[in-house]
Design an enzyme around this catalytic site. Structure first.
Site, PDB file in Angstrom:
ATOM      1  N   GLN A 103       6.671 -28.196   3.253  1.00 44.76           N
ATOM      2  CA  GLN A 103       6.573 -28.219   4.712  1.00 44.76           C
ATOM      3  C   GLN A 103       7.097 -26.904   5.276  1.00 44.76           C
ATOM      4  OE1 GLN A 103       9.097 -30.396   7.581  1.00 44.76           O
ATOM      5  NE2 GLN A 103       7.266 -31.605   8.050  1.00 44.76           N
ATOM      6  N   TYR A 185      10.003 -28.589  17.367  1.00 48.00           N
ATOM      7  CA  TYR A 185      10.314 -27.255  16.859  1.00 48.00           C
ATOM      8  C   TYR A 185       9.269 -26.259  17.378  1.00 48.00           C
ATOM      9  CZ  TYR A 185      13.830 -29.656  14.105  1.00 48.00           C
ATOM     10  OH  TYR A 185      14.914 -30.414  13.738  1.00 48.00           O
ATOM     11  N   ARG A 232       1.730 -31.799  10.596  1.00 53.65           N
ATOM     12  CA  ARG A 232       2.527 -32.904  11.135  1.00 53.65           C
ATOM     13  C   ARG A 232       2.654 -32.766  12.650  1.00 53.65           C
ATOM     14  NH1 ARG A 232       8.659 -35.270  10.029  1.00 53.65           N
ATOM     15  NH2 ARG A 232       7.947 -37.352   9.495  1.00 53.65           N
ATOM     16  N   GLY A 323      10.717 -42.125   4.943  1.00 59.29           N
ATOM     17  CA  GLY A 323      11.748 -41.100   4.908  1.00 59.29           C
ATOM     18  C   GLY A 323      13.071 -41.629   4.407  1.00 59.29           C
ATOM     19  N   ARG A 324      13.894 -42.142   5.327  1.00 55.77           N
ATOM     20  CA  ARG A 324      15.249 -42.566   4.972  1.00 55.77           C
ATOM     21  C   ARG A 324      15.315 -43.553   3.802  1.00 55.77           C
ATOM     22  NH1 ARG A 324      16.768 -43.995  10.993  1.00 55.77           N
ATOM     23  NH2 ARG A 324      14.503 -44.194  10.962  1.00 55.77           N
TER      24      ARG A 324
END
Length: 368
Positions: A103, A185, A232, A323-324
């Site tokens: 990424q 971002y 993404r 993810g987590r």
């Protein structure tokens, strides 16, 4: 919908040119275990190898340049040293039977002068300071510094930074790359009219605000081939920097998805809702976003086993990224197949530190 181990979620498919054995992806997870030069330690080799049964791992967000860094101890992909450290990781993932994409990340305004070369101000589409906090080398957190607005003449340098990072990722043995245009971002700061107040060709109407992301993704696709490039997006997240939403999220992101679809990319990876929050599929028409893109779609954000099975069975998603759960369950795919209990993660070890909370979580058999 099916709930057994023969569910579509556990069947093979292709994502662009990347063949995968199952449809469970590992979402990017910042863990802040690299050194301050952005070079990974030996620990990262074991961390990624343990999770290779995800089959498609999307690496933690990886800085395309020193300027792109906004958090201490995050990895880079722009020097020979970065390439060498990532090569050990990609080799380990491949030896374990998995696939991994890198990424590509530039944080934009979500940075601090102490993380920038010679104490320079972070860069952004417009000089609007972010809220929230960034993690510094001192192990403390502070509000991001006031950014400076990029000059029009600097934009092409940014595009070349992404192109260089894409080449470096290829040298490092990745199977593809994902362009990070989400989570508020840099690229999303250009996309949203809440953070982009420019009056040049990169600001104003949606065609201009999406120009830089499209130029970047096109440049990266020229390096890799479009069928090994993903993107993404996060149309309705405001978690990072307390960033306001675009004034017309559906209009803006539907337009962008349509433009991305023309490029023949490997996939669109979407944060469906508020990052670190509940799944927000009811707050935005993600199915229409998928349709506008027209290609393979990876769904992400607080999915559980049944939601993931349903998303794959219905055709809503070609893959589901977790993810987590992957932090504390290196063998998450096996646990999902068996509908086995998931181990809880220690939040105190999410960011920074050593092996504790990073490589010491046990697979199901050993835990039992």
């Amino acid at each position: 919908m099916s709930t057994n181990t023969e569910a579509r979620l556990f069947s093979p498919t292709t994502i662009g040119a990347i063949g995968v054995v199952n449809r469970v992806a590992m979402a990017p997870l910042t863990r802040s275990r690299a050194d301050m030069e952005g070079v990974h330690s030996e620990l990262a080799i074991e961390y990624y190898r343990q999770r290779a049964t995800a089959w498609l791992i999307i690496s933690e967000a990886t800085n395309i340049s020193r300027e792109g860094r906004g958090y201490a101890f995050t990895p880079g992909i722009y020097t020979d040293e970065h390439v060498a450290s990532w090569r050990r990781i990609t080799d380990a993932v491949h030896e374990a039977g998995g696939k991994i994409v890198c990424q590509l990340w530039h944080v934009g305004r979500m940075s601090h002068v102490s993380l920038q070369e010679n104490g320079a101000a972070p860069v952004a589409p417009s000089a609007i300071q972010a809220d929230e906090q960034v993690f510094l080398e001192s192990q403390t957190v502070e509000r991001p510094s006031m950014p400076r607005a990029l000059e029009t003449a600097e934009i092409q340098r940014l595009v070349e930074d992404y192109r260089n990072a894409a080449r470096r990722a290829m040298e490092a043995g990745f199977d593809g790359v994902e362009v990070h245009a989400a989570n508020c971002y840099l690229l999303e700061q250009f996309i949203r009219d809440s953070t982009n107040k420019r009056t040049d060709q990169y600001g104003g109407p949606v065609e201009n605000r999406t120009r830089l992301p499209i130029e970047v993704i096109t440049a990266v696709a020229e390096v890799w081939g479009a069928d090994r490039v993903g993107v993404r997006l996060s149309p309705i997240t405001r978690a990072v920097g307390d960033t306001p939403l675009d004034s017309d999220p559906e209009g803006t992101y539907f337009y962008l998805a349509g433009q991305l679809g023309k490029l023949g990319l490997a996939y669109l990876h979407c944060v469906e809702g508020q990052t670190r929050g509940d799944n927000g599929a009811g707050d935005f028409d993600f199915k229409r976003l998928h349709a506008k893109f027209g290609g393979k779609y990876i769904a992400n954000n607080s999915y559980d086993r049944q939601m993931a099975i349903d998303a794959a069975e219905s055709g809503h998603a070609d893959m589901v990224a977790f993810g987590r759960p992957f932090i504390s369950n290196p063998d998450l795919v096996a646990r999902l197949r068996l509908d086995a209990p998931l181990a809880e993660a220690n939040r105190d070890t999410f960011y920074g530190g050593g092996a504790g909370g990073y490589t010491d979580y046990l697979p199901l058999a050993d835990a039992a």
